[in-house]
Design a protein around this motif. Sequence first.
Motif, PDB file in Angstrom:
ATOM      1  N   LEU A  37      51.642-122.045 -68.715  1.00  0.00           N
ATOM      2  CA  LEU A  37      50.722-121.748 -67.615  1.00  0.00           C
ATOM      3  C   LEU A  37      49.762-122.891 -67.316  1.00  0.00           C
ATOM      4  N   ILE A  38      49.482-123.717 -68.307  1.00  0.00           N
ATOM      5  CA  ILE A  38      48.578-124.858 -68.101  1.00  0.00           C
ATOM      6  C   ILE A  38      49.210-126.122 -68.658  1.00  0.00           C
ATOM      7  N   ARG A  39      48.677-127.241 -68.213  1.00  0.00           N
ATOM      8  CA  ARG A  39      49.037-128.544 -68.777  1.00  0.00           C
ATOM      9  C   ARG A  39      47.735-129.278 -69.053  1.00  0.00           C
ATOM     10  N   ARG A  40      47.792-130.155 -70.018  1.00  0.00           N
ATOM     11  CA  ARG A  40      46.630-130.986 -70.364  1.00  0.00           C
ATOM     12  C   ARG A  40      46.997-132.441 -70.108  1.00  0.00           C
ATOM     13  N   THR A  41      46.068-133.150 -69.504  1.00  0.00           N
ATOM     14  CA  THR A  41      46.244-134.580 -69.272  1.00  0.00           C
ATOM     15  C   THR A  41      45.008-135.300 -69.799  1.00  0.00           C
ATOM     16  N   PRO A  42      45.166-136.523 -70.267  1.00  0.00           N
ATOM     17  CA  PRO A  42      43.998-137.259 -70.781  1.00  0.00           C
ATOM     18  C   PRO A  42      42.921-137.388 -69.704  1.00  0.00           C
ATOM     19  N   ASP A  43      41.685-137.232 -70.117  1.00  0.00           N
ATOM     20  CA  ASP A  43      40.548-137.387 -69.210  1.00  0.00           C
ATOM     21  C   ASP A  43      40.256-138.873 -69.083  1.00  0.00           C
ATOM     22  N   PRO A  44      40.427-139.447 -67.868  1.00  0.00           N
ATOM     23  CA  PRO A  44      40.194-140.888 -67.722  1.00  0.00           C
ATOM     24  C   PRO A  44      38.746-141.297 -67.992  1.00  0.00           C
ATOM     25  N   ALA A  45      37.814-140.352 -67.850  1.00  0.00           N
ATOM     26  CA  ALA A  45      36.406-140.661 -68.078  1.00  0.00           C
ATOM     27  C   ALA A  45      36.011-140.531 -69.545  1.00  0.00           C
ATOM     28  N   ASP A  46      36.838-139.826 -70.336  1.00  0.00           N
ATOM     29  CA  ASP A  46      36.517-139.602 -71.743  1.00  0.00           C
ATOM     30  C   ASP A  46      37.823-139.499 -72.525  1.00  0.00           C
ATOM     31  N   GLY A  47      38.195-140.568 -73.185  1.00  0.00           N
ATOM     32  CA  GLY A  47      39.460-140.623 -73.892  1.00  0.00           C
ATOM     33  C   GLY A  47      39.605-139.614 -75.017  1.00  0.00           C
ATOM     34  N   ARG A  48      38.484-138.999 -75.432  1.00  0.00           N
ATOM     35  CA  ARG A  48      38.546-138.021 -76.526  1.00  0.00           C
ATOM     36  C   ARG A  48      38.909-136.622 -76.034  1.00  0.00           C
ATOM     37  N   SER A  49      38.848-136.388 -74.748  1.00  0.00           N
ATOM     38  CA  SER A  49      39.126-135.034 -74.255  1.00  0.00           C
ATOM     39  C   SER A  49      40.234-135.067 -73.208  1.00  0.00           C
ATOM     40  N   SER A  50      40.654-133.884 -72.838  1.00  0.00           N
ATOM     41  CA  SER A  50      41.706-133.776 -71.834  1.00  0.00           C
ATOM     42  C   SER A  50      41.247-132.858 -70.716  1.00  0.00           C
ATOM     43  N   LEU A  51      41.933-132.969 -69.602  1.00  0.00           N
ATOM     44  CA  LEU A  51      41.667-132.102 -68.457  1.00  0.00           C
ATOM     45  C   LEU A  51      42.778-131.071 -68.380  1.00  0.00           C
ATOM     46  N   VAL A  52      42.402-129.862 -68.066  1.00  0.00           N
ATOM     47  CA  VAL A  52      43.332-128.741 -67.998  1.00  0.00           C
ATOM     48  C   VAL A  52      43.589-128.413 -66.535  1.00  0.00           C
ATOM     49  N   SER A  53      44.846-128.170 -66.209  1.00  0.00           N
ATOM     50  CA  SER A  53      45.214-127.727 -64.860  1.00  0.00           C
ATOM     51  C   SER A  53      46.337-126.706 -64.986  1.00  0.00           C
ATOM     52  N   LEU A  54      46.565-125.966 -63.923  1.00  0.00           N
ATOM     53  CA  LEU A  54      47.628-124.964 -63.913  1.00  0.00           C
ATOM     54  C   LEU A  54      48.969-125.622 -63.629  1.00  0.00           C
ATOM     55  N   THR A  55      50.010-125.082 -64.209  1.00  0.00           N
ATOM     56  CA  THR A  55      51.369-125.552 -63.928  1.00  0.00           C
ATOM     57  C   THR A  55      51.845-124.928 -62.621  1.00  0.00           C
ATOM     58  N   GLU A  56      52.920-125.461 -62.100  1.00  0.00           N
ATOM     59  CA  GLU A  56      53.526-124.880 -60.894  1.00  0.00           C
ATOM     60  C   GLU A  56      53.912-123.423 -61.131  1.00  0.00           C
ATOM     61  N   THR A  57      54.400-123.133 -62.325  1.00  0.00           N
ATOM     62  CA  THR A  57      54.776-121.761 -62.664  1.00  0.00           C
ATOM     63  C   THR A  57      53.587-120.824 -62.491  1.00  0.00           C
ATOM     64  N   ALA A  58      52.449-121.194 -63.026  1.00  0.00           N
ATOM     65  CA  ALA A  58      51.248-120.360 -62.902  1.00  0.00           C
ATOM     66  C   ALA A  58      50.820-120.243 -61.445  1.00  0.00           C
ATOM     67  N   LEU A  59      50.803-121.370 -60.735  1.00  0.00           N
ATOM     68  CA  LEU A  59      50.385-121.356 -59.332  1.00  0.00           C
ATOM     69  C   LEU A  59      51.292-120.461 -58.482  1.00  0.00           C
ATOM     70  N   GLU A  60      52.585-120.458 -58.791  1.00  0.00           N
ATOM     71  CA  GLU A  60      53.519-119.618 -58.041  1.00  0.00           C
ATOM     72  C   GLU A  60      53.286-118.135 -58.290  1.00  0.00           C
ATOM     73  N   LYS A  61      52.818-117.779 -59.484  1.00  0.00           N
ATOM     74  CA  LYS A  61      52.585-116.380 -59.837  1.00  0.00           C
ATOM     75  C   LYS A  61      51.226-115.845 -59.365  1.00  0.00           C
ATOM     76  N   LEU A  62      50.303-116.737 -59.032  1.00  0.00           N
ATOM     77  CA  LEU A  62      48.946-116.310 -58.694  1.00  0.00           C
ATOM     78  C   LEU A  62      48.869-115.339 -57.513  1.00  0.00           C
ATOM     79  N   PRO A  63      49.592-115.563 -56.409  1.00  0.00           N
ATOM     80  CA  PRO A  63      49.486-114.595 -55.312  1.00  0.00           C
ATOM     81  C   PRO A  63      49.904-113.181 -55.729  1.00  0.00           C
ATOM     82  N   ALA A  64      50.946-113.078 -56.542  1.00  0.00           N
ATOM     83  CA  ALA A  64      51.389-111.762 -57.007  1.00  0.00           C
ATOM     84  C   ALA A  64      50.332-111.131 -57.922  1.00  0.00           C
ATOM     85  N   ALA A  65      49.681-111.933 -58.748  1.00  0.00           N
ATOM     86  CA  ALA A  65      48.620-111.418 -59.621  1.00  0.00           C
ATOM     87  C   ALA A  65      47.445-110.932 -58.789  1.00  0.00           C
ATOM     88  N   ARG A  66      47.088-111.700 -57.798  1.00  0.00           N
ATOM     89  CA  ARG A  66      45.981-111.302 -56.907  1.00  0.00           C
ATOM     90  C   ARG A  66      46.322-109.994 -56.206  1.00  0.00           C
TER      91      ARG A  66
END
Length: 151
Positions: free
Chosen positions: A79-108
């Motif tokens: 449901l999510i993916r993590r990518t390195p945070d360009p502003a802080d190499g010690r942390s990552s940024l979280v975003s939704l995967t396409e799978t999650a985004l596709e399911k969101l309208p049905a969840a709503r």
Amino acid sequence: MTDWDLFENPAPLINMASRSFARLGERRVKALGFNIGQLPVLYLLRNGAQMSQKELAKFAKIEQPSMAQMLARMERDGLIRRTPDPADGRSSLVSLTETALEKLPAARHALDEGRGAVLAGFSEDEVQTLLQLMRRLNRNLDRMVFEEDAS
């Protein structure tokens, strides 16, 4: 000592309503591969946003360890993916995967389905008043938590 009537005190009533909403919501989104506790993350990232775990925990109002566990399960479930945070190499940024985004309208839609039944007997003015009161209650609670954390 006076008798404590749960139905004359806002806190237990709010707690009961919250638990019932959570149970109903869980039933509706489970078939889509979500759980009700994930809704704040799904909501915050719904438009392609990327946020750190710390930001997600702050906005969702849950502790960092709980957010870490939830994100680990969401990542495992695709449901999510993590990518390195360009502003802080010690942390990552979280975003939704396409799978999650596709399911969101049905969840709503699944969550919105029961809204009419939940608010049966309420006029539109009453619904708006309830929303205003709940917003004010949450602002007061946020302020109290902040003040207690600061002291």
